[in-house]
Design an enzyme around this catalytic site. Structure first.
Site, PDB file in Angstrom:
ATOM      1  N   ASP A 529       0.814  -1.215   0.000  1.00  7.53           N
ATOM      2  CA  ASP A 529       0.000   0.000   0.000  1.00  7.53           C
ATOM      3  C   ASP A 529       0.844   1.259   0.000  1.00  7.53           C
ATOM      4  O   ASP A 529       1.971   1.279   0.485  1.00  7.53           O
ATOM      5  CB  ASP A 529      -0.944   0.006   1.214  1.00  7.53           C
ATOM      6  CG  ASP A 529      -0.187  -0.225   2.532  1.00  7.53           C
ATOM      7  OD1 ASP A 529       0.736  -1.055   2.546  1.00  7.53           O
ATOM      8  OD2 ASP A 529      -0.523   0.430   3.533  1.00  7.53           O
ATOM      9  N   GLU A 530       0.250   2.298  -0.547  1.00 10.65           N
ATOM     10  CA  GLU A 530       0.726   3.679  -0.393  1.00 10.65           C
ATOM     11  C   GLU A 530       2.216   3.868  -0.683  1.00 10.65           C
ATOM     12  O   GLU A 530       2.933   4.477   0.105  1.00 10.65           O
ATOM     13  CB  GLU A 530       0.418   4.179   1.033  1.00 10.65           C
ATOM     14  CG  GLU A 530      -1.066   4.141   1.347  1.00 10.65           C
ATOM     15  CD  GLU A 530      -1.413   4.597   2.762  1.00 10.65           C
ATOM     16  OE1 GLU A 530      -2.448   5.233   2.913  1.00 10.65           O
ATOM     17  OE2 GLU A 530      -0.644   4.309   3.706  1.00 10.65           O
TER      18      GLU A 530
HETATM   19  C1  TNX Z   1      -4.388   3.674   5.727  1.00 11.55           C
HETATM   20  S1  TNX Z   1      -5.155   0.971   4.805  1.00 11.55           S
HETATM   21  C2  TNX Z   1      -3.311   2.815   5.772  1.00 11.55           C
HETATM   22  C3  TNX Z   1      -2.632   2.579   7.054  1.00 11.55           C
HETATM   23  C4  TNX Z   1      -3.133   3.496   8.129  1.00 11.55           C
HETATM   24  C5  TNX Z   1      -4.643   3.574   8.075  1.00 11.55           C
HETATM   25  C6  TNX Z   1      -5.254   4.392   9.171  1.00 11.55           C
HETATM   26  C7  TNX Z   1      -3.744   0.979   4.334  1.00 11.55           C
HETATM   27  C8  TNX Z   1      -3.440  -0.093   3.458  1.00 11.55           C
HETATM   28  N1  TNX Z   1      -2.928   1.995   4.740  1.00 11.55           N
HETATM   29  O1  TNX Z   1      -1.242   2.686   6.905  1.00 11.55           O
HETATM   30  O2  TNX Z   1      -2.720   3.001   9.360  1.00 11.55           O
HETATM   31  O3  TNX Z   1      -5.025   4.095   6.832  1.00 11.55           O
HETATM   32  O4  TNX Z   1      -6.648   4.283   9.193  1.00 11.55           O
END
Ligand code: TNX
Length: 861
Positions: A529-530
């Site tokens: 993710d991200e």
């Molecule tokens: C998004 S969900 C993220 C997390 C954070 C979360 C907080 C995701 C794959 N990444 O790194 O902790 O939101 O709600």
């Protein structure tokens, strides 16, 4: 000089030096306003409570804050620097004048994103003073940090278009007014709702003479049952392998015929016969285990409070099987570490409500929590947070963990033994533990640990090849980037052989651990993710690899990485799981993120966790797009299943809120196959009409078969104590269990919105009664208050001089006071409207059966 030397020798000098610096402060934080441009303005007021002044220079104040602060917004007397992630430092400039004892100074700042909650406050403040030679002294923590009340609309509004009201006593009262107390025997006796339940007249009496017969392969289940019943009877029932002709509780395997005429994995048939006792037949051992959980719930919670000679169990027959094979709960122990005991207790709760997948988020930017043999730095350094100049010993503080290294929740990890115990505990409860090693982003803890390893080995004179064997970054990389959470160095380099060596090592160790524990390891969650844009662009290693592999765009390196990771896992017989990003294309021809199912990985058997579905964002159909394209999908949707998000907008209700608020009924109200079935609210609160989803993909019949299940997420940024974990998890995870196990709800099959809404409301009322009257009291008794779930504050109004109050979960008790004190477990019980005389203040709280109370509701009259 002599005086100095003698002072040093007597140990007085250090004391004097320390005494020159104040150590007692209070910091007030107040939000002034959330501006229309998306920035929030706020103030820090520093009060010197010491007897010495805070000097004009020679100190730094460190702290954590989850929003990007605009450095240029700082007043001229201080300089604000973003260090990394959520970590900041504040230094006095030449304009700073000493802060005298008893004096206060207010500093104002602007940051990006809304601030509407007490829990948004900056945290983990500590000073580092420097002596006259500039040498830093040991850190001094500031623990007294207080958020000033959020009272005005400008403090509680996320955006000019925010239409979600802050819950007031009256607002809650009218919300709760749609619920009413139901007679206990009208409630469905089990959570989650069984597929087919037929009540029969009479009951069977369980007493100490009962014996448990079991088939040889069910010894574990039989033992579990005997253990579970022991405290209720004050004795452990006798177990008898075989012995079906004489025993009164029989556990066996066999075909389970369901109402639809089909059989199903995890299915069971439970029969309670007034004369012959109990028979649980499972399609498999898991089915028998779930039959046992159902049996536990058929016992009235009063018997959980005190052991009894005889326990009546209502005669009935249940045929049951889950709707979804994946029923998960996720826990992030990286941001804040949770002790092993918390994990085990969560596993207990999962088992009781038939959840079967524990997604263990073990690594992230802020921590690596699992011991890996041969790479001690991962946990020694990656599992540690505290004040550090170099990060060769520990990671910097995050989420308010403060300067002191080695203590939870900033520091901590699971030893091999701990992890083995968790695996065994889960396995015996038919819960599969899915470990997550989050790569290539969210990997800072591993990166820093491996950099420290490199430096150590180099220093010890080891050859470069050995020192760099597990390095995760290219030292010559000049790329700059910033992750969503503010890190600028949290992505591993996917072009280095050492990166793959590292992953091989970690995954092999995982396999060994699972094998040792006798636990199945079938899926490894690799995060994905991200990943911030801009990574790898300046890495010579990547340039070389791109040339060799004919890759044109650095963004495509993530695909390359996934492909290799997938191959590595496949060779080891493992399946790759990841957040939705791993199944979505990264960029289109213009370099924009497009979020379409990635054609390349369609046939790889990835397991994808769809999460980023903020209502109103346009991305609400990612899950369906992926499932329709043939990816197996776990619905982990932030809008309904992120249990780290706040239950409500109330400023004192903690949690994040980037995807809106997630009320107790949010998991209950989502029908997995019809997510766009209204009513749906935009994350800012306005209703979204059906047209808003006109162009969204619907789930196809084929797609339905790819929705493997549901999962609740407990991200850890705000989970600073075990109590917070349970508060955020329960009761929402019971609603999740209902939606993941029970068959498609009848209300969701009503086409007409209004009657559907009424049917849903009735169904929720019944479920809320089950929670308030039965399941929460059961948890009180089972765990003696060590599962401090959320108690909803009461709703209340004053009408015609009468106080009227109600609870969001019918069955919870409400107590009140009229003398301005907070209600306790012995305050008057609210049983009906109370006539109020004169003027004063009413305070009310809901209570559990152990005397633990909710937040206080206040009303003046
Ligand atoms: C998004 S969900 C993220 C997390 C954070 C979360 C907080 C995701 C794959 N990444 O790194 O902790 O939101 O709600």
């Amino acid at each position: 000089m002599d005086i100095l030397r003698s002072l040093l020798l007597t140990g007085l000098l250090p004391a004097l030096v320390l005494a020159q610096h104040p150590s007692r402060f209070t910091i007030y934080w107040s939000v002034l306003t959330n501006q229309d441009n998306g920035q929030a303005l706020w103030e820090l007021t520093l009060v010197n409570q010491d007897t010495v002044a805070l000097p004009a220079s020679g100190w730094t104040l460190y702290f954590n804050f989850m929003r990007p602060i605009l450095p240029e917004s700082a007043p001229p007397s201080v300089q604000l620097t973003h260090l990394n992630g959520d970590f900041y430092r504040l230094d006095p400039t030449e304009a700073f004048t000493p802060l005298l004892p008893g004096a206060r100074r207010t500093l104002s700042f602007a940051s990006r994103g809304p601030l509407i909650k007490v829990m948004d406050a900056p945290s983990g403040f500590y000073f580092v003073f420097r002596d006259s030679a500039g040498t830093p002294l040991p850190p001094v923590s500031v623990r007294d940090v207080r958020a000033l009340p959020f009272a005005s609309e400008f403090q509680t509004r996320r955006h000019p278009a925010d239409r979600v009201p802050v819950p007031t006593p009256a607002w809650r009262y009218y919300q709760n007014a749609s619920l009413h107390l139901l007679p206990p025997d009208s409630l469905i006796p089990v959570v989650p709702t069984p597929r087919l339940l037929v009540h029969q007249p009479g009951h069977w009496t369980l007493d100490r003479s009962a014996t448990i017969a079991y088939e040889p392969t069910l010894i574990q289940e039989a033992t579990f049952l005997a253990d579970a019943l022991a405290p209720l009877l004050g004795t452990r029932l006798r177990l008898e392998e075989g012995g079906f002709s004489t025993a009164t509780i029989r556990l066996r395997l066999g075909a389970v015929l369901l109402p639809e005429g089909s059989t199903h994995a995890e299915a069971y048939h439970l029969k309670v016969d007034p004369n012959t006792g109990i028979t649980i037949t499972g399609a498999d051992a898991a089915g028998v285990f779930y039959g046992i959980q159902t049996l536990r719930q058929l016992i009235d919670p009063v018997f959980y409070r005190q052991s009894a000679d005889t326990i009546p169990i209502p005669a009935l027959e249940i045929r049951d099987a889950p709707r979804f094979s994946y029923r998960g709960l996720h826990l992030d122990v990286a941001r804040n570490f949770q002790p092993k005991e918390v994990v085990l207790r969560l596993l207990d709760l999962m088992a009781l409500y038939k959840l079967n997948r524990f997604h263990f988020h073990l690594t992230d930017d802020e921590g690596w929590r699992l011991e890996i043999r041969g790479l001690p730095e991962l946990t020694e350094i990656g599992g540690c947070r505290g004040h550090t100049e170099t990060e060769q010993d520990c990671l910097v503080p995050s989420h308010g963990s403060g300067p002191v290294a080695g203590q939870p929740p900033g520091s901590g990890f699971y030893s091999r033994e701990d992890f083995l115990e968790i695996l065994r505990y889960a396995t015996s409860r038919h819960i599969e533990v899915i470990p997550e090693i989050d790569v290539p982003g969210h990997a800072r803890a591993a990166i820093k640990a491996m950099e420290a390893r490199y430096a150590r080995l180099k220093e010890a004179g080891r050859p470069e090849s050995e020192a760099a064997a597990y390095r995760l970054v290219d030292p010559a990389d000049t790329s700059t980037y910033r992750s969503v959470q503010g890190w600028n160095d949290n992505v591993i380099n996917v072009c280095l052989p050492s990166t793959y060596r590292f992953l091989e090592k970690v995954i092999s160790e995982l396999q060994q651990l699972y094998q040792e524990a006798g636990a199945p390891l079938r899926v490894v969650h690799t995060g994905g993710d991200e990943v911030p844009r801009g990574v790898w662009t300046g890495s010579p290693a990547c340039q070389a690899l791109m040339q060799a592999e004919n890759i044109e765009d650095p963004a495509a390196l993530q695909d390359y990485f996934l492909e290799r990771l997938h191959q590595m896992l496949t060779r080891k017989g493992l399946r790759l799981a990841g957040w939705e990003e791993v199944g979505l294309t990264a960029v289109d021809e213009n370099g924009r993120r497009v979020h379409r199912p990635h054609p390349r990985f369609r046939d790889r058997g990835f397991l994808i966790y769809a999460w980023n579905n903020i209502w109103g964002s346009g991305a609400e159909d990612h899950a369906y797009r992926l499932a329709n394209a043939g990816y197996d999908v776990v619905l982990s949707l932030a809008s309904n299943l992120y249990f780290d998000l706040a239950y409500s907008k109330h400023p004192e209700e903690g949690g994040l809120y980037w995807a809106g608020f997630v009320s107790t009924d949010a998991p209950y109200r989502m029908e997995p196959f019809h997510l766009f079935q209204g009513p749906i609210q935009h994350w800012l609160g306005r209703p979204l009409p059906p047209e808003a989803f006109a162009r969204h993909e619907r789930l196809t019949l084929q797609g339905q078969s790819h929705i493997v299940g549901l999962q609740g997420q407990l991200w850890g940024e705000t989970l600073r104590t075990p109590a917070r974990v349970f508060y955020m998890a329960v009761p929402r995870m019971l609603a999740l269990a209902e939606r993941a196990w029970a068959k498609r709800p009848a209300w969701s099959q009503i086409a007409d919105p209004e009657p559907r809404q009424r049917a849903l409301q009735n169904a929720w009322n019944e479920f809320a009664n089950r929670l308030g009257q039965r399941e929460l009291p059961r948890l009180d008794a089972l765990y003696q208050g060590t599962v401090p779930y959320r108690l909803p504050p009461p709703g209340a109004v004053i009408e015609n001089g009468y106080l009227k109050a109600n609870a969001a979960l019918p069955g919870l008790t409400i107590r009140y006071t009229l003398d301005g004190s907070d209600p306790t477990a012995t305050s008057p019980l609210y049983t009906g409207p109370v006539l109020l005389k004169g003027h004063g203040e009413v305070r009310l709280r809901t209570f559990d059966t152990t005397g633990r109370g909710s937040r206080t509701t206040r009303l003046v009259y």
